[in-house]
Motif scaffolding. Structure first.
Motif, PDB file in Angstrom:
ATOM      1  N   THR A  98      -9.471 -46.160 -21.331  1.00 10.89           N
ATOM      2  CA  THR A  98      -8.300 -47.028 -21.410  1.00 10.89           C
ATOM      3  C   THR A  98      -7.016 -46.211 -21.483  1.00 10.89           C
ATOM      4  O   THR A  98      -5.929 -46.768 -21.502  1.00 10.89           O
ATOM      5  N   ASN A  99      -7.149 -44.903 -21.547  1.00 10.71           N
ATOM      6  CA  ASN A  99      -5.993 -44.020 -21.685  1.00 10.71           C
ATOM      7  C   ASN A  99      -6.344 -42.725 -20.956  1.00 10.71           C
ATOM      8  O   ASN A  99      -7.282 -42.028 -21.347  1.00 10.71           O
ATOM      9  N   ILE A 100      -5.619 -42.419 -19.885  1.00  9.50           N
ATOM     10  CA  ILE A 100      -5.877 -41.187 -19.135  1.00  9.50           C
ATOM     11  C   ILE A 100      -4.677 -40.267 -19.245  1.00  9.50           C
ATOM     12  O   ILE A 100      -3.560 -40.708 -19.511  1.00  9.50           O
ATOM     13  N   ARG A 101      -4.909 -38.992 -19.041  1.00  6.84           N
ATOM     14  CA  ARG A 101      -3.855 -37.978 -19.151  1.00  6.84           C
ATOM     15  C   ARG A 101      -3.750 -37.275 -17.797  1.00  6.84           C
ATOM     16  O   ARG A 101      -4.599 -36.467 -17.451  1.00  6.84           O
ATOM     17  N   VAL A 102      -2.723 -37.628 -17.044  1.00  5.34           N
ATOM     18  CA  VAL A 102      -2.593 -37.140 -15.670  1.00  5.34           C
ATOM     19  C   VAL A 102      -1.272 -36.405 -15.440  1.00  5.34           C
ATOM     20  O   VAL A 102      -0.682 -36.490 -14.367  1.00  5.34           O
ATOM     21  N   GLY A 103      -0.831 -35.673 -16.426  1.00  3.86           N
ATOM     22  CA  GLY A 103       0.453 -34.974 -16.325  1.00  3.86           C
ATOM     23  C   GLY A 103       0.562 -34.029 -15.157  1.00  3.86           C
ATOM     24  O   GLY A 103       1.572 -34.013 -14.447  1.00  3.86           O
ATOM     25  N   GLY A 111      -8.224 -45.348 -31.605  1.00  4.69           N
ATOM     26  CA  GLY A 111      -9.376 -45.103 -30.753  1.00  4.69           C
ATOM     27  C   GLY A 111      -9.908 -43.696 -30.894  1.00  4.69           C
ATOM     28  O   GLY A 111      -9.663 -43.016 -31.885  1.00  4.69           O
ATOM     29  N   LEU A 112     -10.628 -43.273 -29.853  1.00  3.13           N
ATOM     30  CA  LEU A 112     -11.238 -41.950 -29.825  1.00  3.13           C
ATOM     31  C   LEU A 112     -10.848 -41.253 -28.537  1.00  3.13           C
ATOM     32  O   LEU A 112     -10.592 -41.909 -27.522  1.00  3.13           O
ATOM     33  N   MET A 113     -10.811 -39.924 -28.578  1.00  4.05           N
ATOM     34  CA  MET A 113     -10.454 -39.165 -27.373  1.00  4.05           C
ATOM     35  C   MET A 113     -11.327 -37.930 -27.254  1.00  4.05           C
ATOM     36  O   MET A 113     -11.906 -37.474 -28.223  1.00  4.05           O
ATOM     37  N   SER A 153      -9.655 -42.509 -24.918  1.00  3.57           N
ATOM     38  CA  SER A 153      -8.764 -41.591 -24.212  1.00  3.57           C
ATOM     39  C   SER A 153      -9.632 -40.482 -23.636  1.00  3.57           C
ATOM     40  O   SER A 153     -10.042 -39.560 -24.342  1.00  3.57           O
ATOM     41  N   MET A 154      -9.925 -40.621 -22.364  1.00  3.61           N
ATOM     42  CA  MET A 154     -10.746 -39.620 -21.690  1.00  3.61           C
ATOM     43  C   MET A 154     -10.369 -39.640 -20.220  1.00  3.61           C
ATOM     44  O   MET A 154     -10.052 -40.686 -19.662  1.00  3.61           O
ATOM     45  N   GLY A 155     -10.366 -38.485 -19.643  1.00  2.00           N
ATOM     46  CA  GLY A 155      -9.999 -38.359 -18.249  1.00  2.00           C
ATOM     47  C   GLY A 155      -8.652 -37.703 -18.097  1.00  2.00           C
ATOM     48  O   GLY A 155      -7.694 -38.037 -18.786  1.00  2.00           O
ATOM     49  N   MET A 156      -8.625 -36.708 -17.212  1.00  3.58           N
ATOM     50  CA  MET A 156      -7.408 -35.978 -16.923  1.00  3.58           C
ATOM     51  C   MET A 156      -7.232 -35.967 -15.406  1.00  3.58           C
ATOM     52  O   MET A 156      -7.961 -36.644 -14.687  1.00  3.58           O
ATOM     53  N   SER A 157      -6.295 -35.197 -14.924  1.00  3.83           N
ATOM     54  CA  SER A 157      -5.992 -35.216 -13.490  1.00  3.83           C
ATOM     55  C   SER A 157      -7.219 -34.975 -12.622  1.00  3.83           C
ATOM     56  O   SER A 157      -7.343 -35.573 -11.557  1.00  3.83           O
ATOM     57  N   GLY A 158      -8.151 -34.138 -13.059  1.00  5.02           N
ATOM     58  CA  GLY A 158      -9.303 -33.804 -12.238  1.00  5.02           C
ATOM     59  C   GLY A 158     -10.451 -34.782 -12.311  1.00  5.02           C
ATOM     60  O   GLY A 158     -11.361 -34.729 -11.480  1.00  5.02           O
ATOM     61  N   ASP A 159     -10.436 -35.694 -13.292  1.00  4.31           N
ATOM     62  CA  ASP A 159     -11.597 -36.568 -13.459  1.00  4.31           C
ATOM     63  C   ASP A 159     -11.237 -37.983 -13.905  1.00  4.31           C
ATOM     64  O   ASP A 159     -12.084 -38.727 -14.361  1.00  4.31           O
ATOM     65  N   PHE A 160      -9.975 -38.373 -13.744  1.00  3.56           N
ATOM     66  CA  PHE A 160      -9.552 -39.664 -14.279  1.00  3.56           C
ATOM     67  C   PHE A 160     -10.238 -40.847 -13.607  1.00  3.56           C
ATOM     68  O   PHE A 160     -10.482 -41.867 -14.251  1.00  3.56           O
ATOM     69  N   ALA A 163     -13.335 -41.058 -12.470  1.00  5.28           N
ATOM     70  CA  ALA A 163     -14.652 -41.221 -13.095  1.00  5.28           C
ATOM     71  C   ALA A 163     -14.502 -41.770 -14.507  1.00  5.28           C
ATOM     72  O   ALA A 163     -15.280 -42.624 -14.935  1.00  5.28           O
ATOM     73  N   ALA A 164     -13.488 -41.286 -15.238  1.00  8.38           N
ATOM     74  CA  ALA A 164     -13.269 -41.750 -16.604  1.00  8.38           C
ATOM     75  C   ALA A 164     -12.943 -43.242 -16.638  1.00  8.38           C
ATOM     76  O   ALA A 164     -13.465 -43.986 -17.472  1.00  8.38           O
ATOM     77  N   ILE A 165     -12.083 -43.686 -15.735  1.00  7.57           N
ATOM     78  CA  ILE A 165     -11.742 -45.110 -15.671  1.00  7.57           C
ATOM     79  C   ILE A 165     -12.996 -45.922 -15.359  1.00  7.57           C
ATOM     80  O   ILE A 165     -13.241 -46.965 -15.975  1.00  7.57           O
TER      81      ILE A 165
END
Length: 190
Positions: free
Chosen positions: A159-164, A103-105, A143-150, A152-154
């Motif tokens: 399909t892949n978020i990064r919420v470490g 995919g793409l991120m 793969s888009m979206g992190m803890s601050g914006d997941f 909205a990304a979803i």
């Protein structure tokens, strides 16, 4: 990752996220046998190095990768320009048999959020890549979206978020030593 992987269970499927220098590819592929994905492939040079390292390592199967796209246009960010995503994805698909384009991120804005147009841009890149490669869009992750914006990304198709940091807390970075040229370092050594 090289330090932590041997200490943790071997069934962990590691995703490498961050800028991967081409001179570090071999050590990551060989040092983390359960490396499942490199999410930040941003050049044909890096793709070619990964392909060769996977082949040389003797590992079975392919290594999943994502093409990193700089959807915000920030100079401080890695990733190909959106207009170059198809070319890099095509290169991986045609010239890197030991890699599988998953995919793409994209990475969010400096405050770890992204504007909706960054997510829309990545979705448009996915549509173009899917059309160019004759694949269904649903077969390519976003793969888009992190803890601050997941959230909205979803909502925009991630399909892949990064919420470490949501799970583990904010990352603590080690203090950097003072540069020998800095006034503080000079005063301390006088």
């Amino acid at each position: 990752m090289l330090d932590k992987a041997p200490e943790l269970p071997s069934d962990i499927r590691w995703h490498f996220i961050g800028h991967l220098q081409s001179n570090k590819v071999k050590s990551i592929v060989e040092g983390v046998p359960n490396l499942a994905m490199v999410e930040t492939v941003d050049s044909t040079k890096l793709a070619d190095k990964l392909n060769k390292a996977v082949e040389a390592s003797g590992r079975a199967g392919t290594l999943d990768i994502m093409v990193q796209v700089n959807t915000s246009g920030e100079e401080s960010k890695y990733g190909v320009d959106p207009g170059e995503a198809v070319a890099l994805a095509t290169h991986v698909a045609k010239n890197c048999p030991r890699l599988r384009l998953a995919g793409l991120m994209t990475i969010g804005m400096p405050d770890y959020t992204s504007r909706p147009e960054n997510f829309v841009c990545l979705a448009q890149c996915r549509a173009q890549v899917a059309a160019a490669l004759g694949r269904a869009e649903a077969d390519l992750e976003l793969s888009m979206g992190m803890s601050g914006d997941f959230e909205a990304a979803i909502g925009m198709g991630s399909t892949n978020i990064r919420v470490g940091s949501t799970i583990f807390g904010a990352r603590e970075y080690p203090a950097r030593p003072k540069s020998p040229k800095s006034p503080e370092a000079g005063a301390a050594s006088s």
